[in-house]
Scaffold this active site. Structure first.
Site, PDB file in Angstrom:
ATOM      1  N   HIS A 165       0.865  -1.178   0.000  1.00 33.18           N
ATOM      2  CA  HIS A 165       0.000   0.000   0.000  1.00 33.18           C
ATOM      3  C   HIS A 165       0.907   1.234   0.000  1.00 33.18           C
ATOM      4  CE1 HIS A 165      -2.096  -3.136   2.351  1.00 33.18           C
ATOM      5  NE2 HIS A 165      -3.242  -2.607   1.957  1.00 33.18           N
ATOM      6  N   ASP A 201      -0.280 -12.301   2.520  1.00 34.62           N
ATOM      7  CA  ASP A 201      -0.872 -11.275   3.383  1.00 34.62           C
ATOM      8  C   ASP A 201      -0.939 -11.866   4.792  1.00 34.62           C
ATOM      9  OD1 ASP A 201      -2.243  -9.245   4.574  1.00 34.62           O
ATOM     10  OD2 ASP A 201      -3.999  -9.346   3.296  1.00 34.62           O
ATOM     11  N   ASP A 212      -4.649 -13.627  -1.855  1.00 26.66           N
ATOM     12  CA  ASP A 212      -3.884 -13.314  -0.647  1.00 26.66           C
ATOM     13  C   ASP A 212      -3.899 -14.572   0.213  1.00 26.66           C
ATOM     14  OD1 ASP A 212      -3.333 -10.775  -1.424  1.00 26.66           O
ATOM     15  OD2 ASP A 212      -4.381  -9.771   0.196  1.00 26.66           O
ATOM     16  N   GLU A 243     -11.106  -6.863  -3.697  1.00 29.00           N
ATOM     17  CA  GLU A 243     -10.884  -7.879  -2.656  1.00 29.00           C
ATOM     18  C   GLU A 243     -12.068  -7.908  -1.685  1.00 29.00           C
ATOM     19  OE1 GLU A 243      -7.891  -8.557   1.121  1.00 29.00           O
ATOM     20  OE2 GLU A 243      -7.033  -7.840  -0.770  1.00 29.00           O
ATOM     21  N   ASP A 256       2.568   2.062   3.275  1.00 32.32           N
ATOM     22  CA  ASP A 256       3.585   1.116   3.750  1.00 32.32           C
ATOM     23  C   ASP A 256       4.995   1.602   3.457  1.00 32.32           C
ATOM     24  OD1 ASP A 256       1.458  -0.617   4.343  1.00 32.32           O
ATOM     25  OD2 ASP A 256       1.638  -1.659   2.430  1.00 32.32           O
ATOM     26  N   HIS A 286     -10.622 -13.850   4.864  1.00 26.85           N
ATOM     27  CA  HIS A 286     -11.857 -13.082   4.708  1.00 26.85           C
ATOM     28  C   HIS A 286     -13.025 -14.009   4.389  1.00 26.85           C
ATOM     29  CE1 HIS A 286      -9.554  -9.115   3.520  1.00 26.85           C
ATOM     30  NE2 HIS A 286      -9.277  -9.538   4.742  1.00 26.85           N
ATOM     31  N   GLU A 291      -8.941 -13.435  -0.437  1.00 24.53           N
ATOM     32  CA  GLU A 291      -8.193 -13.742   0.785  1.00 24.53           C
ATOM     33  C   GLU A 291      -8.988 -14.767   1.587  1.00 24.53           C
ATOM     34  OE1 GLU A 291      -6.934 -11.558   4.930  1.00 24.53           O
ATOM     35  OE2 GLU A 291      -6.578 -10.455   3.055  1.00 24.53           O
TER      36      GLU A 291
END
Length: 446
Positions: free
Chosen positions: A110, A348, A305, A241, A113, A280, A277
């Site tokens: 990101h 991730d 992810d 996502e 980051d 999630h 992900e």
């Protein structure tokens, strides 16, 4: 003269060499047992099937070793000396040494980051320019590539109510500015993908929310991003996502089918795929690999992810994958769709707060890569032997052989002619679904 990259390696990880493949009998924790990058499986090297990536935010952003109950870091790194631009630049050297020693081809980040925000949007974007100049040089030196970039539109207080769905237009506008910049950065660095995760695109309560307006605004935001991507000639795959909740009580990108429905509703289905992900997915109440399966079935699986969570905890724990059965099920979907490119398997994942050694950074990623690679090996063997496919084909054989069934599948049948056929036909014969057989068959390939 010794290169700067070599000097950095000696300085940051002096006791760890390049991680090698030693095979399943090895007891060396700093070696791969299943991941052999250049070994060809079903026509592709493992590195291309897996396309492993390291997540900058969990590994190098200076906030590691925290959890929801403590902001005090336990992962104390000698290269983290505060929030200065110099610290962020030094992390680039650390990261690329780590990537090279681990043997990954990709990384993700990101905007927040890799660069300090400073005191204004202008200062933040200038800092991004400086750091991404260095990222580009390191990519050119090492051959390591950016799998995807994205914008953090959830951490700053201005996004407390969301960005693309913010009730305040100024917050929406700031989100657009960050997104534009990261699309420029993505083109600069040659990113293969760009990810949209709406961390706060949802609501805590519907009582203060204009739900349809917010969804319309989110669609407008995505459409503007598509238009700008095309304008600047940025040839990257866009992915949304899904996540059902956390930090919001409900998020509009709840799960794969919700996102697919949203994209179709707003005419965006040809512009986006999904970055799934699994942690999630389990938060949404589904099986680990469920969203991978649903996205792939719709031709919408773009990237992964690859992390895991604790099924008895209600939050996103971002653990490294360690369950070979789940890895097998995930990589089976990837193999069946012919690969995951231009997406990949991005870790991730974060070290547990208690895992404080620098060596643990390598151990965790090695374990995750081996878990996915083991799943790939099993999935390829399962597909090649064809026993599961044989059961599936037999179960659906009538749709392949019956002329009227073919007509229905082609969208050319009329309801009344199918009804007439049913009136002239005996009740369907009972046929086993062979669930238990398939569950045990799967275990052969772990």
């Amino acid at each position: 003269m010794e290169s700067a990259a070599k000097r950095a390696k000696v300085y940051y990880f002096p006791s760890i060499g390049k991680i090698q493949y030693e095979g399943p009998e090895s007891t060396n924790p700093l070696a791969f047992k299943y991941y052999n990058a250049d070994e060809v499986i079903m026509g592709k090297p493992m590195r291309e099937w897996c396309r492993f990536s390291v997540a900058w935010w969990h590994t190098f952003n200076g906030q590691m070793g925290t959890d929801p109950f403590s902001n005090a870091k336990t992962h104390l790194r000698p290269w983290d000396r505060g929030g200065s631009l110099e610290t962020y630049l030094e992390r680039v050297d650390v990261a690329f040494e780590f990537f090279q020693k681990l043997g990954v081809d990709y990384y993700c980040f990101h905007d927040l980051d890799v660069a300090p925000q400073g005191d204004s949007l202008e200062e933040f974007q200038k800092n991004l320019d400086v750091v991404t100049d260095k990222l580009l040089r390191k990519q050119q030196e090492t051959g390591i590539k950016l799998l995807w970039g994205t914008q953090n539109l959830f951490s700053n207080n201005r996004y407390k109510d969301g960005a693309a769905t913010a009730p305040d237009f100024d917050a929406f506008a700031y989100g657009c500015a960050q997104t534009k910049k990261m699309l420029d950065v993505g083109k600069k660095l040659g990113a293969a993908n760009h990810i949209f995760w709406g961390g706060r695109e949802g609501f805590m309560t519907p009582l203060n929310t204009k739900v349809r307006d917010e969804m319309d605004h989110m669609a407008a935001f995505l459409r503007m991003a598509v238009d700008y991507k095309k304008k600047i000639g940025f040839d990257a795959q866009f992915c949304v996502e899904p996540k059902p909740r956390e930090p919001m009580a409900h998020q509009y990108d709840y799960d794969a089918q919700t996102v697919i429905g949203f994209l179709h509703s707003y005419g965006l289905e040809k512009e986006f795929k999904l970055n799934i992900e699994p942690n999630h997915t389990t938060l949404a109440g589904h099986d680990y690999e469920h969203d991978l399966r649903m996205a792939s079935a719709c031709g919408m699986l773009g990237s992964i992810d690859c992390n895991a969570g604790q099924p008895y905890l209600g939050w996103d724990t971002d653990e490294f994958p360690s369950d070979p059965r789940k890895a097998l099920l995930c990589m089976l979907i990837v193999v069946q769709q012919g690969g995951i490119a231009p997406g990949g398997n991005n870790f991730d994942c974060k070290l547990r707060r208690e895992s404080t050694d620098i060596e643990d950074m390598f151990l965790a990623h090695i374990g995750g890569m081996d878990c996915i690679a083991r799943g790939l090996r099993g999935a390829a063997k399962l597909v090649q032997e064809g026993l599961m496919q044989k059961v599936l084909d037999a179960r659906y054989i009538s749709w392949e052989e019956h002329p009227l069934a073919k007509k229905v599948a082609a969208g050319k049948a009329r309801l009344e002619e199918v009804a007439e056929y049913a009136q002239q036909t005996k009740d369907p014969a009972m046929k086993s679904g062979k669930q238990e057989y398939l569950e045990q068959l799967l275990n052969r390939y772990i």
